[in-house]
Each structure stands twice: as C-alpha cells, then as structure tokens.
Design an enzyme around this catalytic site. Structure first.
Site, PDB file in Angstrom:
ATOM      1  N   CYS A  53       0.748  -1.268  -0.078  1.00 16.27           N
ATOM      2  CA  CYS A  53       0.397  -0.187  -0.059  1.00 16.27           C
ATOM      3  C   CYS A  53       0.826   0.906  -0.269  1.00 16.27           C
ATOM      4  CB  CYS A  53      -0.743   0.051   1.291  1.00 16.27           C
ATOM      5  SG  CYS A  53      -1.973  -1.598   0.777  1.00 16.27           S
ATOM      6  N   GLU A  55       0.760   4.470   1.714  1.00  9.13           N
ATOM      7  CA  GLU A  55       0.516   4.672   3.087  1.00  9.13           C
ATOM      8  C   GLU A  55       2.435   4.029   3.532  1.00  9.13           C
ATOM      9  OE1 GLU A  55      -1.675   3.714   2.070  1.00  9.13           O
ATOM     10  OE2 GLU A  55      -3.251   3.375   3.814  1.00  9.13           O
ATOM     11  N   CYS A  91      -2.575  -1.562   7.169  1.00 14.40           N
ATOM     12  CA  CYS A  91      -1.786   0.050   7.369  1.00 14.40           C
ATOM     13  C   CYS A  91      -2.152   0.813   8.624  1.00 14.40           C
ATOM     14  CB  CYS A  91      -1.952   1.198   5.852  1.00 14.40           C
ATOM     15  SG  CYS A  91      -1.366   0.227   4.485  1.00 14.40           S
TER      16      CYS A  91
HETATM   17  N1  THU Z   1      -3.877   0.531  -1.201  1.00 14.24           N
HETATM   18  C1  THU Z   1      -3.802   1.248  -0.566  1.00 14.24           C
HETATM   19  O1  THU Z   1      -2.244   1.631  -1.280  1.00 14.24           O
HETATM   20  N2  THU Z   1      -3.759   1.784  -0.167  1.00 14.24           N
HETATM   21  C2  THU Z   1      -4.406   1.323   1.400  1.00 14.24           C
HETATM   22  O2  THU Z   1      -5.193   1.580   2.442  1.00 14.24           O
HETATM   23  C3  THU Z   1      -5.532   0.027  -0.037  1.00 14.24           C
HETATM   24  C4  THU Z   1      -5.325  -0.532  -0.349  1.00 14.24           C
HETATM   25  C5  THU Z   1      -4.177  -0.421  -2.353  1.00 14.24           C
HETATM   26  C6  THU Z   1      -3.369  -2.049  -2.585  1.00 14.24           C
HETATM   27  C7  THU Z   1      -4.194  -1.674  -4.049  1.00 14.24           C
HETATM   28  O3  THU Z   1      -2.527  -1.773  -4.720  1.00 14.24           O
HETATM   29  C8  THU Z   1      -4.901  -0.951  -4.341  1.00 14.24           C
HETATM   30  O4  THU Z   1      -5.318   0.491  -3.259  1.00 14.24           O
HETATM   31  C9  THU Z   1      -6.479  -2.421  -4.491  1.00 14.24           C
HETATM   32  O5  THU Z   1      -7.224  -2.522  -3.160  1.00 14.24           O
END
Ligand code: THU
Length: 133
Positions: A53, A55, A91
């Site tokens: 992710c 963050e 996260c």
């Molecule tokens: N994703 C994030 O980057 N942060 C989050 O807190 C939720 C999900 C990303 C992970 C994945 O690459 C995409 O969003 C779809 O889930």
C-alpha cells in the site's frame, strides 16, 4: 500546516503508483516538521498478495531515511475515486507503531472530498509491544 499542499503532494505521488492489476492508484505524503515531504504510492505484483500500500511505502521510506516519529506532522492518503481512500487495517496497524497517534491522518479524493482523522480514532484498542508484557 497547509493541508491542501499536503493533499496535492499525495495526489502527485499517485503518478508513482505501479498498479496494473487493480488500476487503482493510491498516493501518500507525510509532512515533516522541517516542511519537507516523504512520498509513497502503492506497488502491486502479479502475485497479488505481495502488493504494498501507498501509506506503508511512505512510512517505511521515512523510517529508512532515519526520520523519527516526533518529526512527522501529518499524513495524507489520496486516490482518484468517489469514496475516501481510508487506510486498510494492515496500514493502520503499521502506522500505529511508526507514526504519531494524535497527528492528522487526512484522506482525500482528487475531486475535493476530504476527512481529517487520527490513528487513535481509526484504530481503537491498539495491539502494541506492551500488549505482550
Ligand atoms: N491500497 C493502498 O495503497 N492503500 C490502502 O490503504 C488500501 C489499498 C492499494 C492496494 C492495491 O494496490 C490497491 O489499492 C487496490 O486494493
């Protein structure tokens, strides 16, 4: 703190996203006390579960630069979506250990929706190292 500038940094970070599977680019920006920013974006993998992710990439980047929790002012997390991109459970847990619990966590969309919260609010009853004592 210039909230809008922080949000715009996170929106800028979306361009660094590698998300060929979900096509959902997430950006994150951490504002530091000296006025500088640490950016993060989500990075996916063909083995989906190995994706990371935005963050978490941002906070890990900060730690690797030797930045202390006390020097972090706020974090913004953004996506080009209709709904606010709240941080996932994993996260929230990671940030709760590495990012100040009371500092602003701003979630925002590229079209201007935003909400300010904190890890204390987003993750009640936190599991910490003290939980194992
Ligand atoms: N994703 C994030 O980057 N942060 C989050 O807190 C939720 C999900 C990303 C992970 C994945 O690459 C995409 O969003 C779809 O889930």
């Amino acid at each position: 703190m210039n909230e809008l500038e922080l949000i715009n940094k996170a929106i800028e970070a979306q361009k660094l996203s590698y998300s060929p599977y979900s096509h959902f680019a997430v950006g994150a920006a951490i504002l530091l006390k000296d006025g500088s920013y640490i950016l993060g974006a989500n990075i996916e993998n063909a083995s989906y579960g190995l994706s990371m992710c935005a963050e978490r990439n941002a906070i890990f980047q900060a730690i690797l630069k030797g930045i202390k929790k006390e020097d972090m002012v706020a974090i913004a997390i953004t996506a080009d979506a209709n709904d606010l991109p709240y941080p996932c459970g994993a996260c929230r847990q990671v940030l709760s250990e590495l990012f100040p619990l009371d500092a602003p966590v701003i979630v925002a969309t590229n079209n201007g929706k935003k909400l300010k919260s904190s890890l204390k609010e987003l993750l009640p009853c936190i599991f910490t190292s003290e939980s194992m004592e």
